[in-house]
Design a protein around this motif. Sequence first.
Motif, PDB file in Angstrom:
ATOM      1  N   HIS A 270       1.044   1.012   0.706  1.00 43.93           N
ATOM      2  CA  HIS A 270       2.093   1.846   0.123  1.00 43.93           C
ATOM      3  C   HIS A 270       2.491   2.960   1.101  1.00 43.93           C
ATOM      4  O   HIS A 270       3.671   3.144   1.417  1.00 43.93           O
ATOM      5  CB  HIS A 270       1.546   2.416  -1.193  1.00 43.93           C
ATOM      6  N   ILE A 271       1.497   3.682   1.585  1.00 40.67           N
ATOM      7  CA  ILE A 271       1.756   4.781   2.514  1.00 40.67           C
ATOM      8  C   ILE A 271       2.350   4.264   3.822  1.00 40.67           C
ATOM      9  O   ILE A 271       3.262   4.871   4.400  1.00 40.67           O
ATOM     10  CB  ILE A 271       0.460   5.570   2.778  1.00 40.67           C
ATOM     11  N   LEU A 272       1.839   3.132   4.286  1.00 40.05           N
ATOM     12  CA  LEU A 272       2.356   2.539   5.522  1.00 40.05           C
ATOM     13  C   LEU A 272       3.852   2.255   5.419  1.00 40.05           C
ATOM     14  O   LEU A 272       4.630   2.615   6.312  1.00 40.05           O
ATOM     15  CB  LEU A 272       1.601   1.245   5.830  1.00 40.05           C
ATOM     16  N   LEU A 273       4.283   1.625   4.333  1.00 41.80           N
ATOM     17  CA  LEU A 273       5.696   1.282   4.168  1.00 41.80           C
ATOM     18  C   LEU A 273       6.572   2.525   4.130  1.00 41.80           C
ATOM     19  O   LEU A 273       7.684   2.529   4.675  1.00 41.80           O
ATOM     20  CB  LEU A 273       5.891   0.468   2.889  1.00 41.80           C
ATOM     21  N   GLU A 274       6.081   3.572   3.502  1.00 38.16           N
ATOM     22  CA  GLU A 274       6.886   4.787   3.414  1.00 38.16           C
ATOM     23  C   GLU A 274       6.939   5.525   4.750  1.00 38.16           C
ATOM     24  O   GLU A 274       8.014   5.867   5.244  1.00 38.16           O
ATOM     25  CB  GLU A 274       6.332   5.701   2.315  1.00 38.16           C
TER      26      GLU A 274
END
Length: 231
Positions: A203-207
């Motif tokens: 999740h954090i990676l995509l953002e």
Amino acid sequence: MQLLDQSLGQIATSVAGATAVFHQHKLDFCCGGQHSLRDALAKKGLPEQDIVNALTALTLQPVQFTDWRKAPTKELITHILERFHQRHRLQLPELSRLARRVEHVHGDDPSCPTGLTDHLDDMYQELESHMMKEEQILFPMLAGGIYPAGPISVMEEEHIQHGDALEKLELLTNNITLPAHACNTWTALYIGLKELKEDLMQHILLENEILFVQPKAKAHGEGGVCCGGCQ
């Protein structure tokens, strides 16, 4: 560019299955996503060729993979909302329930993750506040083509805090390692914790690496700023 010279974030967002390899070797593609694969392997003392071979093999496999770097911003936002925001809202309350049961029944066991329930409750409260700010303020702006530095910076800073929370979660659970005598509830809890960790890191990676990066920067292959603390 050779794999070794690419950042962990670049590889994680472009090679299907790369995150599984990174998880296996505890390579921090989320909070350490800006580091090159070469530097990350050197820091961990891992053999370069073995990891490169594993990643190269993934690129040769005919797998279905969505390259979110090429997706419209609105489509990526919808994916994040449905795949991660909704999922976290289901995961954390159930994990808290399981942790509460394990702590109640096995509180005298030295392996018991004492304090995990309170920590998961705190994580849920912080993550819910974070997601609401994204849903109500930042995501509508990004969907409209506006990339506000202030709100993005705030969200990235909170990602660092989420990374710290994952680090504490691992400390409480001996790196989410089940004791040999664990009951079914304990087992289900740790399976869920591993899933939560992987989901939150993705999740954090995509953002950080894609959604928060302006289209012009994406076109030039520049990465975003990642969080700190995930291991």
